[in-house]
Design a protein around this motif. Structure first.
Motif, PDB file in Angstrom:
ATOM      1  N   VAL A  26     -25.679   1.858   5.893  1.00  0.00           N
ATOM      2  CA  VAL A  26     -24.271   1.719   5.515  1.00  0.00           C
ATOM      3  C   VAL A  26     -23.620   0.619   6.345  1.00  0.00           C
ATOM      4  N   GLU A  27     -22.770  -0.175   5.702  1.00  0.00           N
ATOM      5  CA  GLU A  27     -22.051  -1.239   6.397  1.00  0.00           C
ATOM      6  C   GLU A  27     -20.872  -0.678   7.185  1.00  0.00           C
ATOM      7  N   HIS A  28     -20.662  -1.256   8.351  1.00  0.00           N
ATOM      8  CA  HIS A  28     -19.547  -0.849   9.213  1.00  0.00           C
ATOM      9  C   HIS A  28     -18.209  -0.965   8.483  1.00  0.00           C
ATOM     10  N   GLY A  29     -17.988  -2.109   7.829  1.00  0.00           N
ATOM     11  CA  GLY A  29     -16.703  -2.339   7.170  1.00  0.00           C
ATOM     12  C   GLY A  29     -16.391  -1.317   6.094  1.00  0.00           C
ATOM     13  N   LEU A  30     -17.402  -0.899   5.346  1.00  0.00           N
ATOM     14  CA  LEU A  30     -17.206   0.115   4.308  1.00  0.00           C
ATOM     15  C   LEU A  30     -16.827   1.456   4.926  1.00  0.00           C
ATOM     16  N   LEU A  31     -17.535   1.838   5.976  1.00  0.00           N
ATOM     17  CA  LEU A  31     -17.226   3.105   6.655  1.00  0.00           C
ATOM     18  C   LEU A  31     -15.784   3.124   7.161  1.00  0.00           C
ATOM     19  N   VAL A  32     -15.399   2.068   7.878  1.00  0.00           N
ATOM     20  CA  VAL A  32     -14.052   2.032   8.451  1.00  0.00           C
ATOM     21  C   VAL A  32     -12.998   2.043   7.351  1.00  0.00           C
ATOM     22  N   ASP A  33     -13.220   1.277   6.279  1.00  0.00           N
ATOM     23  CA  ASP A  33     -12.252   1.212   5.185  1.00  0.00           C
ATOM     24  C   ASP A  33     -12.002   2.585   4.575  1.00  0.00           C
ATOM     25  N   ARG A  34     -13.064   3.306   4.251  1.00  0.00           N
ATOM     26  CA  ARG A  34     -12.899   4.610   3.605  1.00  0.00           C
ATOM     27  C   ARG A  34     -12.279   5.637   4.555  1.00  0.00           C
ATOM     28  N   LEU A  35     -12.688   5.610   5.812  1.00  0.00           N
ATOM     29  CA  LEU A  35     -12.136   6.567   6.782  1.00  0.00           C
ATOM     30  C   LEU A  35     -10.676   6.247   7.092  1.00  0.00           C
ATOM     31  N   TRP A  36     -10.372   4.980   7.255  1.00  0.00           N
ATOM     32  CA  TRP A  36      -9.002   4.572   7.571  1.00  0.00           C
ATOM     33  C   TRP A  36      -8.026   4.992   6.474  1.00  0.00           C
ATOM     34  N   HIS A  37      -8.413   4.772   5.232  1.00  0.00           N
ATOM     35  CA  HIS A  37      -7.511   5.112   4.130  1.00  0.00           C
ATOM     36  C   HIS A  37      -7.416   6.612   3.880  1.00  0.00           C
ATOM     37  N   ALA A  38      -8.330   7.381   4.463  1.00  0.00           N
ATOM     38  CA  ALA A  38      -8.252   8.841   4.343  1.00  0.00           C
ATOM     39  C   ALA A  38      -7.274   9.453   5.353  1.00  0.00           C
ATOM     40  N   LEU A  39      -6.892   8.696   6.379  1.00  0.00           N
ATOM     41  CA  LEU A  39      -6.069   9.257   7.456  1.00  0.00           C
ATOM     42  C   LEU A  39      -4.717   9.779   6.960  1.00  0.00           C
ATOM     43  N   PRO A  40      -3.912   8.993   6.219  1.00  0.00           N
ATOM     44  CA  PRO A  40      -2.608   9.514   5.784  1.00  0.00           C
ATOM     45  C   PRO A  40      -2.739  10.748   4.887  1.00  0.00           C
ATOM     46  N   ARG A  41      -3.752  10.758   4.023  1.00  0.00           N
ATOM     47  CA  ARG A  41      -3.933  11.918   3.131  1.00  0.00           C
ATOM     48  C   ARG A  41      -4.251  13.182   3.920  1.00  0.00           C
ATOM     49  N   ALA A  42      -4.869  13.015   5.094  1.00  0.00           N
ATOM     50  CA  ALA A  42      -5.227  14.171   5.918  1.00  0.00           C
ATOM     51  C   ALA A  42      -4.086  14.587   6.846  1.00  0.00           C
ATOM     52  N   GLY A  43      -2.966  13.864   6.797  1.00  0.00           N
ATOM     53  CA  GLY A  43      -1.838  14.208   7.646  1.00  0.00           C
ATOM     54  C   GLY A  43      -1.905  13.615   9.040  1.00  0.00           C
ATOM     55  N   VAL A  44      -2.815  12.654   9.258  1.00  0.00           N
ATOM     56  CA  VAL A  44      -2.916  11.988  10.559  1.00  0.00           C
ATOM     57  C   VAL A  44      -1.842  10.901  10.635  1.00  0.00           C
ATOM     58  N   ARG A  45      -1.050  10.918  11.702  1.00  0.00           N
ATOM     59  CA  ARG A  45      -0.012   9.914  11.889  1.00  0.00           C
ATOM     60  C   ARG A  45      -0.636   8.668  12.519  1.00  0.00           C
ATOM     61  N   VAL A  46      -0.507   7.548  11.853  1.00  0.00           N
ATOM     62  CA  VAL A  46      -1.147   6.306  12.294  1.00  0.00           C
ATOM     63  C   VAL A  46      -0.118   5.398  12.948  1.00  0.00           C
ATOM     64  N   HIS A  47      -0.440   4.923  14.152  1.00  0.00           N
ATOM     65  CA  HIS A  47       0.373   3.941  14.868  1.00  0.00           C
ATOM     66  C   HIS A  47      -0.466   2.677  14.992  1.00  0.00           C
ATOM     67  N   ALA A  48      -0.083   1.616  14.253  1.00  0.00           N
ATOM     68  CA  ALA A  48      -0.861   0.378  14.289  1.00  0.00           C
ATOM     69  C   ALA A  48      -0.010  -0.752  13.716  1.00  0.00           C
ATOM     70  N   PRO A  49      -0.162  -1.968  14.238  1.00  0.00           N
ATOM     71  CA  PRO A  49      -0.996  -2.314  15.406  1.00  0.00           C
ATOM     72  C   PRO A  49      -0.232  -2.048  16.700  1.00  0.00           C
TER      73      PRO A  49
END
Length: 397
Positions: A110-133
């Motif tokens: 699995v490519e790193h970029g694909l993993l990060v993309d899918r996990l990153w976009h799942a954060l708001p749906r899971a109720g994780v508050r994102v502070h970035a950058p």
């Protein structure tokens, strides 16, 4: 300004390990926030990421439990069903086969970029508050946990802070945790290669006196090419030399180094090299600051276990939290943190030193180790219980 109500967990670092930790702990009902210094770019399906992982079954199961694995697997994850390991000095191969081990596959590339993309976009749906950058600039231990001051002037209080911000972890430095480093004086040369013959859903690794050469199978190229990702471990000067070779000369040397197992080889990407080292944190926890992934341990890539070890840090922490909640106990107690830190540090140090020993044994041409290497691989392959045990360890089982 400061949040009045403390978070349960603040994760620092939005890579694979950090995002997985945030998602898994949010699924356990904890209030979680994640901060990341750089918002990751969207995954581009037309451009292959040179950073790839040999993803183990236990970590695919972890991502499946948080609902992320199907979108990763179905996008561009290449299953592998066979592993072949052999030594340039001769002797028998070490073989692993999915059918023999009663598996559909041994793992996925699995490519790193694909993993990060899918996990990153799942954060708001899971109720994780994102502070970035945003960056962590200071930490303060409090009676209830940790206060983190951010680069935007905000301070966040959390019962646990998880440092998943990579090998050069800022949080680790802020917490005053030191590391032990060993420079292998090697580089890993990575690239995508098209092979004349199909890769047979197989990961291949040949040990050479200069270091291991790994071929990882990938999904087909845009024109149907038999695509492989390579990691060619070489001494620093030799790595610099092959990087500077014209493409045709590089392809010829690589084909010879791989014994033409897959026929003629053709470059399909840029070549990049990264320095190799072992780096182990002396502590995995200080107060309620915990280290995960590369912030805690950097290992040799020969076994493809880097990200797998990091995700096992996450799985062990989630298991500790789940157990505490079932017993109505404090998931952030000092005793529970110490137990997690002691177990993970011991397991990861054992793995890191084992990978170093394998690299030292196989990456030289001295007489004694050369005479030992081939028979050792052949012996492991001829003893099914030993082969099964080796695979189960690598697969996190």
């Amino acid at each position: 300004m400061s949040r009045r109500k403390p978070l349960d967990v603040l994760v620092v670092g939005g890579g694979v390990v950090g995002c997985a930790a945030a998602l898994a702990l949010a699924k356990e009902g904890l209030e979680v926030a994640l901060l990341e210094a750089q918002v990751p770019p969207p995954w581009n399906a037309e451009k292959r990421d040179l950073r790839v992982y040999a993803f183990a079954p236990d970590n695919a199961a972890l991502l499946d439990r948080i609902g992320a694995w199907p979108s990763i697997r179905d996008a561009r994850a290449q299953p592998y069903r066979h592993m072949r390991v052999w030594d340039a000095a001769g002797g028998d191969e070490l073989r692993f086969d999915a059918d023999t081990l009663a598996r559909r596959e041994l793992g996925w590339i699995v490519e790193h970029g694909l993993l990060v993309d899918r996990l990153w976009h799942a954060l708001p749906r899971a109720g994780v508050r994102v502070h970035a950058p945003v960056r962590a600039e200071a930490i303060e231990h409090t009676d209830d946990g940790v206060r983190v001051r951010l680069s935007d002037g905000v301070s966040l209080d959390a019962r646990l802070v998880l440092a998943a911000d990579g090998a050069e972890s800022a949080v680790r430095a802020l917490a005053g945790i030191e590391v032990d480093r060993t420079d292998y004086e090697q580089k890993g040369v990575v690239a995508y290669i098209a092979s004349e013959r199909p890769h047979e859903d197989t990961t291949w690794q040949r040990f050479l006196p200069t270091g291991p050469l790994a071929f990882l199978p990938c999904t087909a190229g845009a024109s149907g090419e038999h695509l492989n990702s390579i990691v060619w471990t070489l001494p620093n000067a030799e790595a610099d030399r092959v990087l500077a070779l014209p493409a045709a000369e590089f392809e010829g040397e690589l084909t010879r180094a791989f014994e033409s197992r897959l026929g003629a080889l053709t470059l399909q990407s840029n070549r990049v090299a990264f320095p190799l080292r072992r780096q182990l944190a002396r502590e995995y926890a200080k107060g309620r600051v915990l280290l995960l992934g590369d912030a805690a341990h950097v290992v040799h890539p020969l076994a493809g276990q880097g990200v797998n070890l990091g995700l096992r840090d996450v799985a062990a922490l989630v298991a500790s939290v789940t157990q505490a909640q079932a017993r109505r106990a404090d998931f952030a107690s000092a005793q529970r943190i110490a137990r997690w830190a002691r177990t993970q540090r011991s397991e990861n140090a054992t793995n890191a030193h084992a990978f170093s020993a394998i690299n030292a044994l196989f990456s030289n041409d001295a007489v004694a180790p050369t005479l030992l290497r081939g028979p050792l691989l052949g012996l492991a392959g001829k003893l099914p219980p030993l082969a099964h045990a080796l695979w189960r360890h690598a697969a996190g089982r």
